[in-house]
Design an enzyme around this catalytic site. Structure first.
Site, PDB file in Angstrom:
ATOM      1  N   LYS A  87      14.382   2.395   2.713  1.00  0.00           N
ATOM      2  CA  LYS A  87      13.220   1.596   2.264  1.00  0.00           C
ATOM      3  C   LYS A  87      13.227   0.287   3.030  1.00  0.00           C
ATOM      4  O   LYS A  87      14.274  -0.187   3.452  1.00  0.00           O
ATOM      5  CB  LYS A  87      13.338   1.305   0.763  1.00  0.00           C
ATOM      6  CG  LYS A  87      12.030   0.967   0.116  1.00  0.00           C
ATOM      7  CD  LYS A  87      11.259   2.223  -0.247  1.00  0.00           C
ATOM      8  CE  LYS A  87       9.866   1.920  -0.754  1.00  0.00           C
ATOM      9  NZ  LYS A  87       9.219   3.118  -1.305  1.00  0.00           N
ATOM     10  N   ASP A  98       3.875   1.474   1.168  1.00  0.00           N
ATOM     11  CA  ASP A  98       4.244   1.242  -0.238  1.00  0.00           C
ATOM     12  C   ASP A  98       3.326   0.093  -0.679  1.00  0.00           C
ATOM     13  O   ASP A  98       2.269  -0.114  -0.065  1.00  0.00           O
ATOM     14  CB  ASP A  98       5.738   0.895  -0.370  1.00  0.00           C
ATOM     15  CG  ASP A  98       6.255   0.991  -1.805  1.00  0.00           C
ATOM     16  OD1 ASP A  98       6.611   2.086  -2.254  1.00  0.00           O
ATOM     17  OD2 ASP A  98       6.283  -0.054  -2.513  1.00  0.00           O
TER      18      ASP A  98
HETATM   19  P1  NDP Z   1      -0.866  -0.658  -3.623  1.00  0.00           P
HETATM   20  O1  NDP Z   1      -0.513  -1.896  -2.909  1.00  0.00           O
HETATM   21  O2  NDP Z   1      -1.886   0.252  -3.042  1.00  0.00           O
HETATM   22  O3  NDP Z   1      -1.297  -0.967  -5.119  1.00  0.00           O
HETATM   23  C1  NDP Z   1      -0.451  -1.644  -5.987  1.00  0.00           C
HETATM   24  C2  NDP Z   1      -1.177  -1.862  -7.297  1.00  0.00           C
HETATM   25  O4  NDP Z   1      -0.230  -2.310  -8.260  1.00  0.00           O
HETATM   26  C3  NDP Z   1      -2.241  -2.930  -7.209  1.00  0.00           C
HETATM   27  O5  NDP Z   1      -3.257  -2.654  -8.122  1.00  0.00           O
HETATM   28  C4  NDP Z   1      -1.466  -4.184  -7.600  1.00  0.00           C
HETATM   29  O6  NDP Z   1      -2.279  -5.223  -8.133  1.00  0.00           O
HETATM   30  C5  NDP Z   1      -0.545  -3.646  -8.660  1.00  0.00           C
HETATM   31  N1  NDP Z   1       0.686  -4.455  -8.676  1.00  0.00           N
HETATM   32  C6  NDP Z   1       1.605  -4.555  -7.679  1.00  0.00           C
HETATM   33  N2  NDP Z   1       2.580  -5.410  -8.008  1.00  0.00           N
HETATM   34  C7  NDP Z   1       2.263  -5.850  -9.231  1.00  0.00           C
HETATM   35  C8  NDP Z   1       2.882  -6.757 -10.108  1.00  0.00           C
HETATM   36  N3  NDP Z   1       4.031  -7.385  -9.792  1.00  0.00           N
HETATM   37  N4  NDP Z   1       2.274  -6.984 -11.323  1.00  0.00           N
HETATM   38  C9  NDP Z   1       1.115  -6.347 -11.640  1.00  0.00           C
HETATM   39  N5  NDP Z   1       0.481  -5.484 -10.835  1.00  0.00           N
HETATM   40  C10 NDP Z   1       1.044  -5.242  -9.652  1.00  0.00           C
HETATM   41  O7  NDP Z   1       0.532   0.127  -3.815  1.00  0.00           O
HETATM   42  P2  NDP Z   1       0.794   1.662  -4.109  1.00  0.00           P
HETATM   43  O8  NDP Z   1      -0.289   2.204  -4.967  1.00  0.00           O
HETATM   44  O9  NDP Z   1       1.124   2.314  -2.828  1.00  0.00           O
HETATM   45  O10 NDP Z   1       2.165   1.590  -4.944  1.00  0.00           O
HETATM   46  C11 NDP Z   1       2.188   1.491  -6.361  1.00  0.00           C
HETATM   47  C12 NDP Z   1       3.536   1.964  -6.871  1.00  0.00           C
HETATM   48  O11 NDP Z   1       3.743   3.335  -6.480  1.00  0.00           O
HETATM   49  C13 NDP Z   1       4.758   1.218  -6.349  1.00  0.00           C
HETATM   50  O12 NDP Z   1       5.756   1.194  -7.339  1.00  0.00           O
HETATM   51  C14 NDP Z   1       5.242   2.104  -5.197  1.00  0.00           C
HETATM   52  O13 NDP Z   1       6.599   1.911  -4.929  1.00  0.00           O
HETATM   53  C15 NDP Z   1       4.977   3.474  -5.787  1.00  0.00           C
HETATM   54  N6  NDP Z   1       4.869   4.588  -4.848  1.00  0.00           N
HETATM   55  C16 NDP Z   1       3.999   4.540  -3.810  1.00  0.00           C
HETATM   56  C17 NDP Z   1       3.895   5.617  -2.959  1.00  0.00           C
HETATM   57  C18 NDP Z   1       2.897   5.647  -1.848  1.00  0.00           C
HETATM   58  O14 NDP Z   1       2.808   6.685  -1.183  1.00  0.00           O
HETATM   59  N7  NDP Z   1       2.129   4.600  -1.600  1.00  0.00           N
HETATM   60  C19 NDP Z   1       4.737   6.811  -3.108  1.00  0.00           C
HETATM   61  C20 NDP Z   1       5.564   6.786  -4.294  1.00  0.00           C
HETATM   62  C21 NDP Z   1       5.622   5.697  -5.107  1.00  0.00           C
HETATM   63  P3  NDP Z   1      -2.537  -6.574  -7.251  1.00  0.00           P
HETATM   64  O15 NDP Z   1      -3.421  -6.129  -6.139  1.00  0.00           O
HETATM   65  O16 NDP Z   1      -3.143  -7.507  -8.194  1.00  0.00           O
HETATM   66  O17 NDP Z   1      -1.176  -7.010  -6.769  1.00  0.00           O
HETATM   67  O1  2IT Z   2       8.180   5.421  -2.804  1.00  0.00           O
HETATM   68  C1  2IT Z   2       7.797   6.296  -1.999  1.00  0.00           C
HETATM   69  O2  2IT Z   2       8.148   7.473  -2.094  1.00  0.00           O
HETATM   70  C2  2IT Z   2       6.889   5.886  -0.926  1.00  0.00           C
HETATM   71  N1  2IT Z   2       6.501   4.718  -0.868  1.00  0.00           N
HETATM   72  C3  2IT Z   2       6.462   6.876   0.132  1.00  0.00           C
HETATM   73  C4  2IT Z   2       7.529   7.049   1.169  1.00  0.00           C
HETATM   74  C5  2IT Z   2       7.137   7.876   2.368  1.00  0.00           C
HETATM   75  O3  2IT Z   2       7.958   7.892   3.293  1.00  0.00           O
HETATM   76  O4  2IT Z   2       6.084   8.495   2.394  1.00  0.00           O
END
Ligand code: NDP
Ligand code: 2IT
Length: 454
Positions: free
Chosen positions: A134, A174
């Site tokens: 990561k 992420d």
């Molecule tokens: P994005 O940046 O696309 O979206 C994040 C969302 O979460 C936004 O709405 C943001 O609001 C909110 N958020 C983030 N931090 C905070 C905080 N501290 N308090 C309140 N709201 C918060 O990220 P992703 O959708 O990609 O990721 C979301 C989660 O999913 C994370 O935990 C990530 O690790 C996990 N994840 C992502 C994957 C991926 O493929 N992208 C794969 C697997 C897991 P704001 O804009 O106001 O900050």
């Molecule tokens: O938390 C996760 O699994 C991710 N942010 C996606 C990682 C990836 O390599 O696609």
């Protein structure tokens, strides 16, 4: 650190735990992620002394390599800015380090290490040949211009590129990192190395080597896993009231796929508050506001009209639901939130985010008989589709949306099956946390044994 009394650990596991606390002072999220895995492994070390003899656990808790670097860049006003960059290459027993990059002001070593540690087990559970890592930075993209984001990404990659490679370490997105940022990073990697090495990053745009369905994959996978979990107890998502937290990449597509399964998705959020939309979220509008305009859920509520109301501040977990899909960030469902969810009739929680449920909340939910899917299992569809992107890049091929989606769904059903059978085999039927931790651990541990002490 966990906010609830922990189950007592087997003494061999307790020694590993002590060492992790001593070696990584102040990194509470990392401690929490390690504790949660160790708590599942008692029956495994009892059955497999060979893992203990080879110090597999001590080795698993110590990243193979940790890179911390300075990221200098110039903002639009001409001022020099300095951020800190990280890449934690946790474990490569199963394949190249694989895992996302997070840009958020809360990023520090403890966050990247917890995410890297989780990723090792998640990737193993997917059954695909990928190790775990990561990365990220404390850079805050909020309010930054496109030019500033590009210059930051280029500077970040100027250092990071020397540690990457399609067979070495393959980042993706992420929080705060999506197709735009991956594009800028890939462009800089290509320029520095003079190689069109598509498989070095995943989550690329479709026109530059990206895979169909990668954008949707994490959220789609969460909904598919939830449906599998409900199906196993003779239920389904259809007609049920769902609340999603966050409104980013994972949240949007979890909501869309849940709707396709017949659910009523009535709320989502961002760090400024939440929106309740009794008519069901309009995914087209949400995508317009969040993906294209980079707006807020408050803007969505205004544009959606009288059926939707925005609540400034507060927690989206105030909204009663039958199914909760936390898709924002770590530790967002606390003990009191869990108690409220149980009282409101919640029957299932599936983690789209990584570690969004505190240990106390997990204990309350599972104790009340709420189905609980840990992120390692429920959100593995994103990284699994990243592995499919690597496969397409390696063979200079591109698959259709339908074919890729079918592969993703097959992988999610396989993960569900692996968690369920492993949990039953180790004496905890229905415990997806135990199933995911044990199945992921055994896959990595066996690979580490096979590779010797390296
Ligand atoms: P994005 O940046 O696309 O979206 C994040 C969302 O979460 C936004 O709405 C943001 O609001 C909110 N958020 C983030 N931090 C905070 C905080 N501290 N308090 C309140 N709201 C918060 O990220 P992703 O959708 O990609 O990721 C979301 C989660 O999913 C994370 O935990 C990530 O690790 C996990 N994840 C992502 C994957 C991926 O493929 N992208 C794969 C697997 C897991 P704001 O804009 O106001 O900050
Ligand atoms: O938390 C996760 O699994 C991710 N942010 C996606 C990682 C990836 O390599 O696609």
């Amino acid at each position: 650190m966990s906010d609830s009394p922990r189950r007592p650990l087997d003494e061999r596991l307790a020694a590993v735990h002590c060492q992790v606390l001593a070696r990584n002072p102040g990194e509470s999220e990392f401690h929490q992620a390690v504790e949660e895995v160790l708590e599942s492994l008692g029956p495994v070390v009892a059955k497999h002394p060979e893992y203990v003899e080879a110090a597999i656990l001590e080795r698993l808790c110590e990243p193979e390599r940790q890179i911390i670097f300075r990221v200098p860049w110039v903002d639009d006003a001409g001022a020099v800015r300095i951020n800190r960059g990280f890449r934690v290459e946790f474990n490569s027993a199963l394949g190249p380090y694989k895992g996302g990059i997070r840009f958020h002001p809360s990023v520090y070593a403890g966050v990247i290490k917890f995410l890297g540690f989780e990723q090792v087990f998640k990737n193993a559970l997917s059954g695909l040949p990928i190790g775990g890592g990561k990365g990220g930075s404390d850079f805050d993209p909020r309010g930054r211009s496109d030019g500033e984001v590009m210059r930051f990404c280029q500077s970040f990659m100027t250092e990071l590129h020397r540690h990457l490679g399609e067979h070495t370490d393959v980042p993706a997105g992420d929080i705060g990192v999506g197709e735009r940022e991956i594009g800028y990073m890939f462009g800089q990697y290509k320029r520095i190395t003079n190689r069109y090495e598509s498989g070095v990053l995943t989550g690329k745009g479709i026109g530059v080597g990206g895979a169909q369905v990668r954008r949707e994959a994490t959220g789609y996978g969460v909904a598919v896993f939830t449906e599998e979990m409900l199906k196993a107890t003779g239920r389904s998502m259809s007609g049920r009231r769902v609340v999603v937290s966050g409104s980013g990449n994972v949240a949007i597509y979890a909501a869309e796929r849940a709707q396709r399964l017949g659910a009523e998705v009535v709320a989502c959020s961002d760090s400024g508050g939440y929106v309740v939309d009794d008519g069901g979220l309009d995914i087209g509008l949400l995508r317009q506001v969040k993906e294209r305009e980079r707006g807020r859920v408050a803007d969505y509520a205004t544009r959606r009209g009288p059926g939707a109301r925005h609540v400034e501040g507060g927690s989206v977990w105030e909204v009663p639901c039958e199914i909760a899909l936390p898709c924002a960030t770590q530790n967002e469902i606390t003990g009191p939130d869990a108690a409220r969810l149980i009282e409101g009739g919640c029957i299932a929680v599936a983690e789209g985010a990584n570690m969004p449920t505190t240990p106390e909340a997990v204990r309350l939910l599972t104790g009340a008989g709420v189905l609980f899917a840990p992120g390692k299992a429920a959100n593995a569809g994103g990284v699994a589709t990243s592995a499919l992107e690597m496969q397409q890049n390696a063979s200079r091929d591109s698959w259709t949306f339908e074919y890729t989606e079918a592969r993703l769904e097959e992988i999610m059903r396989g993960i569900h099956e692996r968690c369920a059978t492993t949990a039953a085999e180790y004496g905890s039927p229905g415990d997806y946390v135990a199933g995911a931790n044990i199945a992921g651990f055994i896959a990595v541990a066996d690979a580490m044994l096979a590779l010797g002490l390296v």
